[in-house]
Scaffold this motif. Structure first.
Motif, PDB file in Angstrom:
ATOM      1  N   ASP A 216       0.843  -1.187   0.000  1.00  0.00           N
ATOM      2  CA  ASP A 216       0.000   0.000   0.000  1.00  0.00           C
ATOM      3  C   ASP A 216       0.882   1.243   0.000  1.00  0.00           C
ATOM      4  OD1 ASP A 216      -2.342  -1.620   0.303  1.00  0.00           O
ATOM      5  OD2 ASP A 216      -1.891  -1.775   2.449  1.00  0.00           O
ATOM      6  N   GLY A 243      -9.679   1.092   1.443  1.00  0.00           N
ATOM      7  CA  GLY A 243      -8.693   0.083   1.097  1.00  0.00           C
ATOM      8  C   GLY A 243      -7.896   0.525  -0.111  1.00  0.00           C
ATOM      9  N   THR A 263       0.025  -6.284   3.109  1.00  0.00           N
ATOM     10  CA  THR A 263      -0.890  -5.246   3.586  1.00  0.00           C
ATOM     11  C   THR A 263      -1.281  -5.459   5.046  1.00  0.00           C
ATOM     12  OG1 THR A 263      -2.988  -4.113   3.077  1.00  0.00           O
ATOM     13  CG2 THR A 263      -2.975  -6.508   2.899  1.00  0.00           C
ATOM     14  N   ASN A 264      -1.804  -4.385   5.665  1.00  0.00           N
ATOM     15  CA  ASN A 264      -2.619  -4.489   6.885  1.00  0.00           C
ATOM     16  C   ASN A 264      -4.056  -4.241   6.441  1.00  0.00           C
ATOM     17  OD1 ASN A 264      -0.213  -2.266   7.885  1.00  0.00           O
ATOM     18  ND2 ASN A 264      -0.221  -4.266   8.840  1.00  0.00           N
ATOM     19  N   SER A 265      -4.963  -5.143   6.724  1.00  0.00           N
ATOM     20  CA  SER A 265      -6.329  -4.922   6.226  1.00  0.00           C
ATOM     21  C   SER A 265      -7.301  -4.473   7.302  1.00  0.00           C
ATOM     22  CB  SER A 265      -6.860  -6.198   5.556  1.00  0.00           C
ATOM     23  OG  SER A 265      -6.887  -7.261   6.460  1.00  0.00           O
ATOM     24  N   HIS A 268      -5.280  -0.413   9.469  1.00  0.00           N
ATOM     25  CA  HIS A 268      -4.151  -0.150   8.581  1.00  0.00           C
ATOM     26  C   HIS A 268      -3.129   0.781   9.227  1.00  0.00           C
ATOM     27  CE1 HIS A 268      -2.119   1.739   5.030  1.00  0.00           C
ATOM     28  NE2 HIS A 268      -2.119   0.481   4.640  1.00  0.00           N
ATOM     29  N   LEU A 275     -10.479  -2.003   5.859  1.00  0.00           N
ATOM     30  CA  LEU A 275     -10.843  -2.532   4.548  1.00  0.00           C
ATOM     31  C   LEU A 275     -12.329  -2.868   4.515  1.00  0.00           C
ATOM     32  CD1 LEU A 275      -9.645  -3.681   1.808  1.00  0.00           C
ATOM     33  CD2 LEU A 275      -9.575  -5.882   2.983  1.00  0.00           C
ATOM     34  N   ALA A 280     -12.422  -5.926  -0.429  1.00  0.00           N
ATOM     35  CA  ALA A 280     -11.766  -7.207  -0.180  1.00  0.00           C
ATOM     36  C   ALA A 280     -12.126  -8.230  -1.250  1.00  0.00           C
ATOM     37  CB  ALA A 280     -12.149  -7.726   1.200  1.00  0.00           C
ATOM     38  N   GLU A 296      -1.081 -10.913   4.804  1.00  0.00           N
ATOM     39  CA  GLU A 296      -1.911 -10.003   5.599  1.00  0.00           C
ATOM     40  C   GLU A 296      -1.335  -9.901   7.018  1.00  0.00           C
ATOM     41  OE1 GLU A 296      -6.657  -9.341   5.866  1.00  0.00           O
ATOM     42  OE2 GLU A 296      -5.973 -11.385   6.242  1.00  0.00           O
ATOM     43  N   ASP A 298      -1.643  -8.647  10.661  1.00  0.00           N
ATOM     44  CA  ASP A 298      -2.847  -8.326  11.448  1.00  0.00           C
ATOM     45  C   ASP A 298      -2.500  -8.177  12.931  1.00  0.00           C
ATOM     46  OD1 ASP A 298      -5.506  -7.817  11.908  1.00  0.00           O
ATOM     47  OD2 ASP A 298      -6.157  -9.887  11.734  1.00  0.00           O
ATOM     48  N   ARG A 310     -11.598  -9.494   6.772  1.00  0.00           N
ATOM     49  CA  ARG A 310     -10.234  -9.985   6.634  1.00  0.00           C
ATOM     50  C   ARG A 310     -10.095 -10.739   5.330  1.00  0.00           C
ATOM     51  NH1 ARG A 310     -10.439  -8.325  11.687  1.00  0.00           N
ATOM     52  NH2 ARG A 310      -8.564  -8.260  12.933  1.00  0.00           N
ATOM     53  N   LEU A 311      -9.007 -10.460   4.609  1.00  0.00           N
ATOM     54  CA  LEU A 311      -8.750 -11.207   3.382  1.00  0.00           C
ATOM     55  C   LEU A 311      -8.561 -12.690   3.688  1.00  0.00           C
ATOM     56  CD1 LEU A 311      -6.328  -8.600   1.817  1.00  0.00           C
ATOM     57  CD2 LEU A 311      -8.597  -9.201   0.931  1.00  0.00           C
TER      58      LEU A 311
END
Length: 480
Positions: A216, A243, A263-265, A268, A275, A280, A296, A298, A310-311
């Protein structure tokens, strides 16, 4: 007659005696080490006798004897029976700050972290990435340490961990992940020394020098530093309040064919963005079409008031690798992170861990398990969320009062991403702040594009010092 060294030390005894946080023995040791480092006492030089030193500084002879014995034990000085104590050799290399002013480093992804860690706790740190010590779970950790000391089994104190780490902790993490919608069995989890160590293992597993990784823009600055260490190309995708920009993400996939996206979803870093489910789903469709792995990070999960998309939850850990730790909510001193991924990937990552760092720390794993299962942890986290919410509201208000505007007002977390008034440069401001004992986090250290040069990241838990807002207010008025 006093020796020259005794006179020099005598001149410093007033300063030494005022340091009430250090024992008298420690004060004597500090002064001798300081003069050795400054080359006032050189290799082979004779120290004042115990009697002369005691008379010079006004401490007892037993205090000086203990100080000399400790310095001899660590090799700083040596004893010659019947002759006295002498400076040992060789000396350590002379530190640059002993020669003159500190070398001015480029403001790069590691600049802010160095400033925050190297100050000995003296600076105001609105730019750092952790909570104040008194906000963390110190009481629960002390309770866990006492329990470990009473345990008659020695494995956690003296032995190696199993290849994937403590099964009780992995089982607990699996249950916690299920609460976030991430379906992971204990054998899909590998314990690591930290989330940074987890990411390093993933990079070793997935990357070759010259590969491309998407991040990102802006992103956590240490992502950039770690990826640079792995000699890969880093491509940034613009962040939006929902996002990453999906169109820019698709274009980057087509042009650069990245190995993975990092990433941080949920919360962030540095923007505080959460996100959305819609974004997502679009990201995962693109990832599937381009055979893209997603990593990811987290680590801020416990700061959420409500579970965000969450992805890893939508994907089922098929092409998403989830990493995390509890360094932000429990303690940075308990070095224990984790990776959740496909079973075959976890097995390969465990082999890689053994090859590069043997096995984990069973004491840290047991301590963390004890803290997380202690009935007080839930209350601790609830208290943290409430304190952070108050700190967020207070910081938003005070920043706006001096002319600094938040990009968004985050729903949770510790970070606030905010824009400086027109005409202000974040790096210039950060250098000026450091001269005043304030560590700021300028936007350029989080960015691959340089597009955020007028932004700062604020840690709202560290923004309660009046000196910070006095400095920011004066700086903003100077360009108004």
């Amino acid at each position: 007659m006093r020796t020259i060294e005794a006179n020099c030390i005598g001149q410093e005894s007033g300063t030494m005696a005022t340091n009430m946080l250090e024992t008298r023995t420690g004060q004597v040791m500090h002064v001798i080490r300081d003069r050795i480092e400054r080359r006032t006492l050189t290799p082979g030089a004779r120290l004042p006798s115990v009697r002369a030193m005691a008379e010079t500084i006004g401490f007892s002879k037993s205090t000086v004897v203990e100080a000399y014995d400790r310095l001899a034990a660590d090799g700083t000085i040596r004893s010659r029976p019947g002759s006295g104590f002498y400076v040992a050799s060789p000396l350590a290399p002379l530190a640059l700050d002993r020669l003159g002013g500190a070398v001015e480093r480029e403001v790069d992804p590691l600049w802010m972290l160095r400033q925050s860690l190297a100050d000995g706790g003296k600076r105001i740190k609105p730019g750092c990435g952790w909570l104040p010590d008194e906000w963390l779970a110190g009481d629960a950790i002390r309770k866990g340490l006492r329990a470990a000391a009473r345990d008659t089994r020695d494995r956690a104190l003296t032995g190696y961990a199993s290849p994937q780490g403590s099964l009780p902790l992995r089982a607990l993490l699996a249950r916690r992940l299920a609460g976030q919608g991430v379906d992971a069995a204990p054998d899909q989890i590998l314990l690591t020394d930290s989330s940074t160590h987890a990411l390093d293992l993933v990079c070793r597993f997935l990357l070759e020098p010259g590969d491309t990784v998407l991040v990102d823009d802006p992103c956590y600055f240490n992502f950039l530093a770690l990826l640079r260490a792995h000699r890969v190309k880093v491509v940034g995708v613009a962040m939006t309040p929902t996002g990453p920009d999906v169109a820019a993400f698709a274009a980057a996939l087509a042009e650069h064919r990245p190995r993975f996206y990092l990433t941080n979803s949920a919360v962030h870093n540095p923007t505080g963005v959460t996100l959305t489910a819609t974004t997502a789903h679009k990201l995962l469709k693109l990832a599937d079409a381009h055979d893209l792995v997603i990593v990811e990070d987290d680590i801020f999960a416990d700061f959420e008031h409500a579970i965000a998309p969450r992805l890893a939850a939508f994907d089922g850990l098929d092409r998403v690798i989830r990493i995390g730790s509890f360094s932000k909510s429990v303690s940075a001193a308990i070095r224990c992170g984790h990776i959740a991924a496909r079973p075959d990937w976890v097995e390969a990552l465990a082999d890689l861990r053994i090859a590069t760092s043997m096995s984990g720390n069973p004491l840290s794993a047991d301590l963390l398990h004890g803290v997380l299962t202690d009935g007080s942890y839930r209350r601790h986290v609830e208290t943290l969320r409430a304190r952070l919410a108050r700190a967020m509201a207070r910081t938003v208000k005070r920043l706006r009062a001096v002319g600094i505007e938040p990009w968004i007002e985050p729903d949770a977390g510790i970070f606030l991403w905010a824009r400086l008034p027109d005409g202000m440069d974040a790096v210039t401001l950060a250098r000026a702040a450091l001269a005043e004992g304030i560590v700021l986090a300028p936007g350029n250290v989080f960015s691959t594009s340089g597009a955020w040069s007028d932004y700062l990241r604020f840690n709202v838990a560290m923004c309660d010092d009046e000196a910070l807002f006095a400095f920011l207010g004066g700086a903003c008025r100077s360009v108004g």
